[in-house]
Design an enzyme around this catalytic site. Structure first.
Site, PDB file in Angstrom:
ATOM      1  N   ASN A   7       0.868  -1.177   0.000  1.00 28.39           N
ATOM      2  CA  ASN A   7       0.000   0.000   0.000  1.00 28.39           C
ATOM      3  C   ASN A   7       0.908   1.232   0.000  1.00 28.39           C
ATOM      4  OD1 ASN A   7      -1.750   2.061   0.546  1.00 28.39           O
ATOM      5  ND2 ASN A   7      -2.652   1.120   2.378  1.00 28.39           N
ATOM      6  N   ARG A  90      -2.606  -2.045  -3.407  1.00 29.44           N
ATOM      7  CA  ARG A  90      -3.779  -1.203  -3.214  1.00 29.44           C
ATOM      8  C   ARG A  90      -3.660  -0.014  -4.162  1.00 29.44           C
ATOM      9  NH1 ARG A  90      -4.593   3.475   0.947  1.00 29.44           N
ATOM     10  NH2 ARG A  90      -6.787   3.912   0.610  1.00 29.44           N
ATOM     11  N   HIS A 179     -12.579   3.396   0.504  1.00 25.00           N
ATOM     12  CA  HIS A 179     -12.611   2.308   1.502  1.00 25.00           C
ATOM     13  C   HIS A 179     -13.367   1.088   0.946  1.00 25.00           C
ATOM     14  CE1 HIS A 179     -12.542   5.625   4.815  1.00 25.00           C
ATOM     15  NE2 HIS A 179     -11.307   5.142   4.693  1.00 25.00           N
ATOM     16  N   ASN A 210      -9.807   7.105  11.045  1.00 30.59           N
ATOM     17  CA  ASN A 210      -9.388   8.486  10.909  1.00 30.59           C
ATOM     18  C   ASN A 210     -10.078   9.104   9.690  1.00 30.59           C
ATOM     19  OD1 ASN A 210      -7.961  10.556  11.878  1.00 30.59           O
ATOM     20  ND2 ASN A 210      -6.047   9.942  10.916  1.00 30.59           N
ATOM     21  N   GLY A 211     -10.073   8.356   8.587  1.00 30.06           N
ATOM     22  CA  GLY A 211     -10.963   8.642   7.458  1.00 30.06           C
ATOM     23  C   GLY A 211     -12.193   7.791   7.705  1.00 30.06           C
ATOM     24  N   ARG A 240     -10.927  15.881   8.556  1.00 32.19           N
ATOM     25  CA  ARG A 240     -11.686  16.354   7.387  1.00 32.19           C
ATOM     26  C   ARG A 240     -13.091  16.794   7.794  1.00 32.19           C
ATOM     27  NH1 ARG A 240     -10.546  11.050   4.405  1.00 32.19           N
ATOM     28  NH2 ARG A 240      -8.367  11.257   3.793  1.00 32.19           N
ATOM     29  N   ARG A 285      -9.574   8.479  21.422  1.00 27.08           N
ATOM     30  CA  ARG A 285      -9.182   8.190  22.815  1.00 27.08           C
ATOM     31  C   ARG A 285      -8.976   9.495  23.572  1.00 27.08           C
ATOM     32  NH1 ARG A 285      -5.170   3.784  20.335  1.00 27.08           N
ATOM     33  NH2 ARG A 285      -5.232   5.416  18.781  1.00 27.08           N
ATOM     34  N   GLU A 334     -14.563  -0.132  15.723  1.00 30.09           N
ATOM     35  CA  GLU A 334     -14.247  -1.365  16.450  1.00 30.09           C
ATOM     36  C   GLU A 334     -14.024  -1.129  17.942  1.00 30.09           C
ATOM     37  OE1 GLU A 334     -10.900  -3.258  14.416  1.00 30.09           O
ATOM     38  OE2 GLU A 334     -11.890  -2.829  12.511  1.00 30.09           O
ATOM     39  N   GLU A 384      -8.132  -4.959   5.512  1.00 29.70           N
ATOM     40  CA  GLU A 384      -7.985  -4.606   4.101  1.00 29.70           C
ATOM     41  C   GLU A 384      -6.857  -5.394   3.438  1.00 29.70           C
ATOM     42  OE1 GLU A 384      -8.502  -0.383   5.504  1.00 29.70           O
ATOM     43  OE2 GLU A 384      -9.166  -0.119   3.433  1.00 29.70           O
TER      44      GLU A 384
HETATM   45  P1  ADP Z   1      -6.977   5.013   9.424  1.00 28.51           P
HETATM   46  O1  ADP Z   1      -6.681   3.669   8.823  1.00 28.51           O
HETATM   47  O2  ADP Z   1      -7.982   5.828   8.672  1.00 28.51           O
HETATM   48  O3  ADP Z   1      -5.786   5.801   9.863  1.00 28.51           O
HETATM   49  P2  ADP Z   1      -7.944   3.512  11.722  1.00 28.51           P
HETATM   50  O4  ADP Z   1      -9.044   2.651  11.222  1.00 28.51           O
HETATM   51  O5  ADP Z   1      -6.659   2.877  12.070  1.00 28.51           O
HETATM   52  O6  ADP Z   1      -7.756   4.751  10.767  1.00 28.51           O
HETATM   53  O7  ADP Z   1      -8.509   4.304  13.005  1.00 28.51           O
HETATM   54  C1  ADP Z   1      -7.698   5.172  13.721  1.00 28.51           C
HETATM   55  C2  ADP Z   1      -8.560   5.897  14.737  1.00 28.51           C
HETATM   56  O8  ADP Z   1      -9.255   4.944  15.553  1.00 28.51           O
HETATM   57  C3  ADP Z   1      -7.760   6.717  15.726  1.00 28.51           C
HETATM   58  O9  ADP Z   1      -7.502   8.000  15.244  1.00 28.51           O
HETATM   59  C4  ADP Z   1      -8.710   6.776  16.915  1.00 28.51           C
HETATM   60  O10 ADP Z   1      -9.567   7.876  16.751  1.00 28.51           O
HETATM   61  C5  ADP Z   1      -9.517   5.517  16.816  1.00 28.51           C
HETATM   62  N1  ADP Z   1      -9.165   4.538  17.869  1.00 28.51           N
HETATM   63  C6  ADP Z   1      -8.182   3.613  17.846  1.00 28.51           C
HETATM   64  N2  ADP Z   1      -8.170   2.892  18.984  1.00 28.51           N
HETATM   65  C7  ADP Z   1      -9.179   3.367  19.760  1.00 28.51           C
HETATM   66  C8  ADP Z   1      -9.696   3.054  21.055  1.00 28.51           C
HETATM   67  N3  ADP Z   1      -9.167   2.088  21.801  1.00 28.51           N
HETATM   68  N4  ADP Z   1     -10.754   3.761  21.512  1.00 28.51           N
HETATM   69  C9  ADP Z   1     -11.308   4.746  20.758  1.00 28.51           C
HETATM   70  N5  ADP Z   1     -10.860   5.085  19.538  1.00 28.51           N
HETATM   71  C10 ADP Z   1      -9.822   4.422  19.033  1.00 28.51           C
END
Ligand code: ADP
Length: 396
Positions: A7, A90, A179, A210-211, A240, A285, A334, A384
């Site tokens: 990726n 990807r 996604h 995050n996205g 965003r 968090r 999750e 993914e």
């Molecule tokens: P991306 O792949 O878009 O960067 P992810 O799916 O890895 O994003 O998600 C990252 C986000 O998940 C973090 O910025 C945070 O906001 C959230 N996150 C991760 N772990 C936790 C947790 N234990 N509790 C709450 N939010 C969490």
């Protein structure tokens, strides 16, 4: 067989080597700061992470370092590169040209390059990664897996914007969605896990990372999704803005003396829950902690985020004319029970009932609705890389 999943971003590259038979990850990691100075993170299954600083002027050196690490005598995951049987890449944007994954050929790459306009930061980086792999592993079959492909089944009423039609004809300005690999993986897996027949099912997938994006999936096919021509549309995200009144752009440009690039920078990098929380954080968090210690901006940011998700879920219940299951996935989906709770609170009228205890757990696939809930609600961790691995195996 072993599949190397790649990726590529503009200055970074994530990789996983997966045994497609056992679906075990043999090694994974990332290269960062490509073209700046260079850092390789490598982790063999069951071992600690290793970090190596080394110059990586281009993606080619980065991929060479990944391959060297994979076959390293002491810490490598495989004995030789002959054990890499295929590479899955990807690719962010396949425009209207790719409704599914495709074996990488010269013609295929030319078609990807024609979509560069639609994703000027991402597609060129993806192509650089493919070229680097082709140079270093000329005989290994490769497959491109598109973020947009799963959404190509959307009907015109869902993908057309209310703009002059000629912009669609001339420039292909329309909703594409992103996604897709995750929405496809999670909708299929949710159906399987919940005992639904995917061919007769209405599933809403909330990919909240995050996205973040949501999709409406009917009988296994995407019928609508919240991201648009670019990933900026839809939900309020980490940084965003998601949907805003488009006239805000001109208003802010005048007030803040910004040009188009300046406004886009605000909308992509300074907005979302990060901007709403007065730059406290884009990470949920931190926002939860902020809210619990009385930070009203953090609390607002969380409320705005959840309310937008709920509004989209509601609109997709309309798009699907009903819903059998809602699946939450990605970092926030999750892990953040509070978000799932706040979203589902809006659907009492559909007979959705959450099981508070199940919703407080995290990790595995799990049902978080009660047995008598009219709609099943589940947490389905996305994967993914595994989805790209499976697509690659299917095509080679
Ligand atoms: P991306 O792949 O878009 O960067 P992810 O799916 O890895 O994003 O998600 C990252 C986000 O998940 C973090 O910025 C945070 O906001 C959230 N996150 C991760 N772990 C936790 C947790 N234990 N509790 C709450 N939010 C969490």
């Amino acid at each position: 067989m072993n599949v190397l999943v790649i990726n590529c971003g503009s200055s970074s590259l994530k990789y996983q080597l997966i045994n497609s038979d056992s679906e075990e990850v043999l090694a994974k990691g990332l290269c960062e700061r490509i073209g700046i100075d260079g850092r390789l993170v490598y982790q063999k299954a069951g071992c600690d992470k290793e970090t190596t600083e080394a110059p990586m002027p281009t993606h080619k050196e980065a991929i060479q370092m990944v391959l060297d690490a994979l076959v390293n005598e002491k810490t490598g995951a495989i004995a030789s590169l002959a054990e890499v049987n295929a590479v899955g890449h990807r690719i962010v944007h396949g425009g209207e040209k790719f409704a599914s994954s495709a074996v990488i050929t010269d013609e295929m790459m030319a078609a990807v390059a024609e979509c560069n306009d639609l994703a000027p930061l991402h597609n060129p980086a993806n192509l650089i990664g493919i070229n680097a792999c082709k140079e270093l592993m000329p005989d290994v079959p490769m497959v491109g897996v598109f973020d947009t492909a799963f959404h190509q089944t959307m009907p015109a009423k869902a993908y057309l914007y209310g703009l002059p039609y000629e912009y669609y004809e001339k420039y292909k300005v329309r909703r594409y969605g992103f996604h897709g690999t995750s929405h496809s993986f999670v909708s299929k897996h949710a159906a399987e896990f919940l005992g639904l027949d995917i061919n007769h099912s209405k599933i809403i997938v909330c990919h909240l990372g995050n996205g973040a994006s949501i999709s409406a999936v009917k009988d296994g096919k995407c019928v609508d999704t919240s991201m648009g021509l670019t990933p900026l549309e839809g939900l309020v995200m980490g940084t965003r803005s998601g949907d805003i009144d488009p006239a805000i752009m001109e208003f802010l440009a005048k007030k803040e003396n910004l040009d188009i690039a300046g406004v886009m920078n605000v909308l992509n990098k300074k907005s979302g829950v990060y901007g709403l929380s007065k730059e406290l954080s884009s990470d949920f968090r931190d926002l939860e902690e902020g809210m619990n210690s009385g930070n009203e901006y953090a609390a607002n940011a969380l409320e705005v985020f959840c309310y937008r998700v709920a509004k989209y879920v509601g609109s997709y219940v309309a798009a699907l004319n009903g819903v059998d299951a809602i699946a939450f996935t990605a970092g926030i989906g999750e892990n953040a029970g509070i978000v799932r709770e706040k979203v589902c609170e809006h659907f009492g009228y559909l007979g959705i009932k959450l099981d508070a205890e199940a919703n407080s757990k995290r990790g595995e696939d799990m049902v978080i609705s009660t047995p008598d809930s009219n709609v099943k609600v589940a947490v389905i961790p996305t994967n993914e890389e595994l989805a790209i691995c499976r697509e690659t195996v299917a095509l080679v």
